[in-house]
Design a protein around this motif. Sequence first.
Motif, PDB file in Angstrom:
ATOM      1  N   GLU A 197       0.812  -1.217   0.000  1.00  0.00           N
ATOM      2  CA  GLU A 197       0.000   0.000   0.000  1.00  0.00           C
ATOM      3  C   GLU A 197       0.842   1.262   0.000  1.00  0.00           C
ATOM      4  O   GLU A 197       0.415   2.299  -0.498  1.00  0.00           O
ATOM      5  N   GLU A 198       2.054   1.171   0.561  1.00  0.00           N
ATOM      6  CA  GLU A 198       2.931   2.333   0.671  1.00  0.00           C
ATOM      7  C   GLU A 198       4.284   2.007   0.046  1.00  0.00           C
ATOM      8  O   GLU A 198       4.764   0.876   0.148  1.00  0.00           O
ATOM      9  N   TRP A 199       4.906   3.013  -0.563  1.00  0.00           N
ATOM     10  CA  TRP A 199       6.190   2.787  -1.225  1.00  0.00           C
ATOM     11  C   TRP A 199       7.273   2.374  -0.238  1.00  0.00           C
ATOM     12  O   TRP A 199       8.190   1.642  -0.576  1.00  0.00           O
ATOM     13  N   ARG A 200       7.172   2.794   0.998  1.00  0.00           N
ATOM     14  CA  ARG A 200       8.189   2.451   1.988  1.00  0.00           C
ATOM     15  C   ARG A 200       8.234   0.949   2.243  1.00  0.00           C
ATOM     16  O   ARG A 200       9.257   0.435   2.679  1.00  0.00           O
ATOM     17  N   GLU A 201       7.159   0.227   1.939  1.00  0.00           N
ATOM     18  CA  GLU A 201       7.190  -1.233   2.070  1.00  0.00           C
ATOM     19  C   GLU A 201       8.201  -1.829   1.092  1.00  0.00           C
ATOM     20  O   GLU A 201       8.944  -2.755   1.424  1.00  0.00           O
ATOM     21  N   VAL A 202       8.222  -1.288  -0.121  1.00  0.00           N
ATOM     22  CA  VAL A 202       9.191  -1.746  -1.119  1.00  0.00           C
ATOM     23  C   VAL A 202      10.598  -1.351  -0.701  1.00  0.00           C
ATOM     24  O   VAL A 202      11.549  -2.141  -0.795  1.00  0.00           O
ATOM     25  N   ALA A 203      10.738  -0.113  -0.209  1.00  0.00           N
ATOM     26  CA  ALA A 203      12.059   0.361   0.201  1.00  0.00           C
ATOM     27  C   ALA A 203      12.628  -0.475   1.335  1.00  0.00           C
ATOM     28  O   ALA A 203      13.838  -0.737   1.381  1.00  0.00           O
ATOM     29  N   SER A 204      11.776  -0.919   2.252  1.00  0.00           N
ATOM     30  CA  SER A 204      12.259  -1.713   3.388  1.00  0.00           C
ATOM     31  C   SER A 204      12.785  -3.071   2.944  1.00  0.00           C
ATOM     32  O   SER A 204      13.608  -3.679   3.646  1.00  0.00           O
ATOM     33  N   ILE A 205      12.319  -3.570   1.806  1.00  0.00           N
ATOM     34  CA  ILE A 205      12.834  -4.833   1.251  1.00  0.00           C
ATOM     35  C   ILE A 205      14.166  -4.591   0.561  1.00  0.00           C
ATOM     36  O   ILE A 205      15.153  -5.293   0.803  1.00  0.00           O
ATOM     37  N   CYS A 206      14.199  -3.582  -0.304  1.00  0.00           N
ATOM     38  CA  CYS A 206      15.417  -3.302  -1.066  1.00  0.00           C
ATOM     39  C   CYS A 206      16.566  -2.856  -0.160  1.00  0.00           C
ATOM     40  O   CYS A 206      17.744  -3.046  -0.505  1.00  0.00           O
ATOM     41  N   GLU A 207      16.237  -2.271   0.965  1.00  0.00           N
ATOM     42  CA  GLU A 207      17.261  -1.816   1.897  1.00  0.00           C
ATOM     43  C   GLU A 207      18.174  -2.953   2.348  1.00  0.00           C
ATOM     44  O   GLU A 207      19.342  -2.730   2.682  1.00  0.00           O
ATOM     45  N   GLN A 208      17.651  -4.160   2.341  1.00  0.00           N
ATOM     46  CA  GLN A 208      18.408  -5.308   2.835  1.00  0.00           C
ATOM     47  C   GLN A 208      19.140  -6.075   1.724  1.00  0.00           C
ATOM     48  O   GLN A 208      19.801  -7.067   2.002  1.00  0.00           O
ATOM     49  N   LEU A 209      19.016  -5.627   0.470  1.00  0.00           N
ATOM     50  CA  LEU A 209      19.629  -6.334  -0.652  1.00  0.00           C
ATOM     51  C   LEU A 209      20.702  -5.437  -1.272  1.00  0.00           C
ATOM     52  O   LEU A 209      20.426  -4.626  -2.161  1.00  0.00           O
TER      53      LEU A 209
ATOM     54  N   CYS B 140      16.015   5.797   1.582  1.00  0.00           N
ATOM     55  CA  CYS B 140      15.622   5.348   0.238  1.00  0.00           C
ATOM     56  C   CYS B 140      16.795   5.467  -0.731  1.00  0.00           C
ATOM     57  O   CYS B 140      17.027   4.568  -1.550  1.00  0.00           O
ATOM     58  N   LEU B 141      17.529   6.568  -0.678  1.00  0.00           N
ATOM     59  CA  LEU B 141      18.684   6.730  -1.562  1.00  0.00           C
ATOM     60  C   LEU B 141      19.691   5.611  -1.350  1.00  0.00           C
ATOM     61  O   LEU B 141      20.289   5.110  -2.308  1.00  0.00           O
ATOM     62  N   ALA B 142      19.869   5.197  -0.102  1.00  0.00           N
ATOM     63  CA  ALA B 142      20.786   4.095   0.197  1.00  0.00           C
ATOM     64  C   ALA B 142      20.199   2.758  -0.245  1.00  0.00           C
ATOM     65  O   ALA B 142      20.910   1.890  -0.774  1.00  0.00           O
ATOM     66  N   ALA B 143      18.888   2.581  -0.041  1.00  0.00           N
ATOM     67  CA  ALA B 143      18.238   1.315  -0.397  1.00  0.00           C
ATOM     68  C   ALA B 143      18.277   1.062  -1.897  1.00  0.00           C
ATOM     69  O   ALA B 143      18.419  -0.082  -2.348  1.00  0.00           O
ATOM     70  N   PHE B 144      18.159   2.131  -2.710  1.00  0.00           N
ATOM     71  CA  PHE B 144      18.108   1.992  -4.155  1.00  0.00           C
ATOM     72  C   PHE B 144      19.421   2.427  -4.827  1.00  0.00           C
ATOM     73  O   PHE B 144      19.447   2.683  -6.032  1.00  0.00           O
ATOM     74  N   ALA B 145      20.489   2.472  -4.083  1.00  0.00           N
ATOM     75  CA  ALA B 145      21.738   3.069  -4.559  1.00  0.00           C
ATOM     76  C   ALA B 145      22.306   2.376  -5.791  1.00  0.00           C
ATOM     77  O   ALA B 145      22.911   3.023  -6.638  1.00  0.00           O
ATOM     78  N   HIS B 146      22.134   1.059  -5.895  1.00  0.00           N
ATOM     79  CA  HIS B 146      22.772   0.319  -6.981  1.00  0.00           C
ATOM     80  C   HIS B 146      21.788  -0.130  -8.066  1.00  0.00           C
ATOM     81  O   HIS B 146      22.180  -0.813  -9.012  1.00  0.00           O
ATOM     82  N   ILE B 147      20.532   0.244  -7.940  1.00  0.00           N
ATOM     83  CA  ILE B 147      19.514  -0.178  -8.914  1.00  0.00           C
ATOM     84  C   ILE B 147      19.613   0.693 -10.163  1.00  0.00           C
ATOM     85  O   ILE B 147      19.528   1.926 -10.101  1.00  0.00           O
ATOM     86  N   THR B 148      19.776   0.052 -11.303  1.00  0.00           N
ATOM     87  CA  THR B 148      19.881   0.768 -12.584  1.00  0.00           C
ATOM     88  C   THR B 148      18.639   0.606 -13.456  1.00  0.00           C
ATOM     89  O   THR B 148      18.461   1.359 -14.409  1.00  0.00           O
TER      90      THR B 148
ATOM     91  N   HIS C 126      13.694   9.877  -8.675  1.00  0.00           N
ATOM     92  CA  HIS C 126      14.753  10.649  -8.010  1.00  0.00           C
ATOM     93  C   HIS C 126      15.263   9.964  -6.744  1.00  0.00           C
ATOM     94  O   HIS C 126      16.214  10.460  -6.129  1.00  0.00           O
ATOM     95  N   LEU C 127      14.651   8.854  -6.371  1.00  0.00           N
ATOM     96  CA  LEU C 127      15.141   8.074  -5.224  1.00  0.00           C
ATOM     97  C   LEU C 127      16.169   7.037  -5.652  1.00  0.00           C
ATOM     98  O   LEU C 127      16.670   6.284  -4.816  1.00  0.00           O
ATOM     99  N   PHE C 128      16.471   6.974  -6.974  1.00  0.00           N
ATOM    100  CA  PHE C 128      17.382   5.971  -7.516  1.00  0.00           C
ATOM    101  C   PHE C 128      18.602   6.690  -8.106  1.00  0.00           C
ATOM    102  O   PHE C 128      18.586   7.095  -9.272  1.00  0.00           O
ATOM    103  N   PRO C 129      19.663   6.850  -7.344  1.00  0.00           N
ATOM    104  CA  PRO C 129      20.808   7.652  -7.804  1.00  0.00           C
ATOM    105  C   PRO C 129      21.494   7.125  -9.058  1.00  0.00           C
ATOM    106  O   PRO C 129      22.078   7.909  -9.808  1.00  0.00           O
TER     107      PRO C 129
END
Length: 592
Positions: free
Chosen positions: A198-210, A236-244, A263-266
């Motif tokens: 329901e919220e984007w932070r749910e996705v971020a909390s998963i990616c944060e650990q990968l 979020c910037l840290a969680a998505f840091a390596h996603i291209t 903009h959350l994906f550097p």
Amino acid sequence: MATEFYIGKRLSYDNQLCTVRYIGEVKGTKGEWLGVEWDDSIRGKHSGEHGGIKYFECLNKSTTSGSFIRPTRKPDLGRSFSEALKAKYAPDPVQDPSIHIVFATKPGDNALKKDPLARINQPIRISGKEVEEVGFDKIRKQLAQLSELKIVILDGLRMERSCARLREGMDEWERGLTDVQEACPKAIELDLSRNLFEEWREVASICEQLEKLKSLRVDGTRFRSTSITPAEHARCLAAFAHITDLKLEDTLLPWASLAALTHLFPALTAFSASSNLLTSLTPHALTPTLTSLTLEDNALPTLSSLAPLTTLPHLRRLILKSNKISAITASPSAAPPVFSKSLIEVDLTYNDISTWPFLSALPTTFPGLTSLRISHNPLYHHLQTPDGRPMTPEDGYMLTIARLACLTILNYSPITDKERLNAESYYLSLIAKELAYAPEADEAAILEGHPRWKELCDEYGEPVVARSKGGVNPNSLAARLVKLHVYLGGLGEERTTTLEIPARCTVYTLLGLVGRAFGVPPMRVRLVWETGDWVPAARADVGDAEGEESVDEEEGEAEGGRVGREVEILAGTRGVGTWVEGMEATIRVEMR
């Protein structure tokens, strides 16, 4: 009403996902209802309306995506990340009573008769050689090594992550979660599509650990909120840091939300926002790091509706397949958008492009264009040459190559020097034909529609334009008409009329038209074509031995021993065009 329901809550019934859009009463019924919008637009029965009253709006605007459900109906249970992972890659052994194990035994094999299950632990031998048994258990064991998974696809598994949702008194999602990292720490590609987030932070909390994650897909999820708090931004910037590579297809999110998420994906370079019912792009910029953008299967009408994309400095590939693009701009007077020269590849297949000026204007809008996909557009369905002959789509692609000097690849096929030579020579000949079939006064307007005319003439030489009389297209209706000047004399005064009839019109039809024009019986009429040619006059013959009189010379006005040549048009089914020459003739009418 139970407190667990709220607007935007994601639910699943019989594995069909939906979102709560309304909670309350429905006129004409008792009790309370949940108004839900199904993710599958054909799953429901209405669009949020009942008895003429609109209770809620459906994001996908479908007339069959809404339903009313009693809150007492039990929804499917949601799953955590680890539960979804095990359900997909390490399910429990299937207990199916319809499956029976039958063992073939040799006569006298009493041990197996007493204990058939003893066969399970014995090796299988074929022709005396022991073989390896590969079955469901072994496959499960291999898949159960979840910690080694690199590509994780958890599409449609009713996953939710309530532990990461923002709660009262908190300004960020819960810290210290390790469930994902412990389950599949080596994942580099992750698909979380069509779940109960329901919220984007749910996705971020998963990616944060990968930490090794490179690709993320979250299609078909109806987010209630994609906003994040200032405290969550750095996480979020840290969680998505390596996603291209990011895909957010069929989420029905507005462009502002889609743009903000990028903009959350550097390190983001490839982004897909297909199937989001976009009709235009609001002035919200995407992350400038993008090199590839896919907006397939939306409802974008013009290239000017993509104006916010012109600021992307590194964009190289733009996919606009299956939209409704039919023009460069909405108004002919509007200035066309101009994209960065870095954009070299554009896909415009399956749109509504129907005019050549659209294609001729592409180099202005895409100054760096070298690769184009343009098939399956109305432009290629009913092509014709200037003289009206039908053309094939292959002819159309040749003209596309000729009109766009910048192209090196068309529809994924490299353009060879020979193909370009043939295409441009063919195009130049067609322009010459078009000029030949039009009045000379229209030449400037015609050449305006062919911007490469001068350039091609300089390259190959200007073709000879042989204009036909009056500039008539030989395949047009005008070219198939014969103009007849008909006159009737000998009845006190000469009467005349002009008839324009198809050349294949029969003489019987012409007799009827003449009879109607002059008010005489058609079958008493004799038609004579005055050719306008002169032939030598026939000499008088001397009577023969029987004393016959000499034959007079043919009637007609003589001039220096010559007379006008005339041809009688006989009644019949032959076309008039087979009797007269040219497209204009003088016919004399005589009464029999």
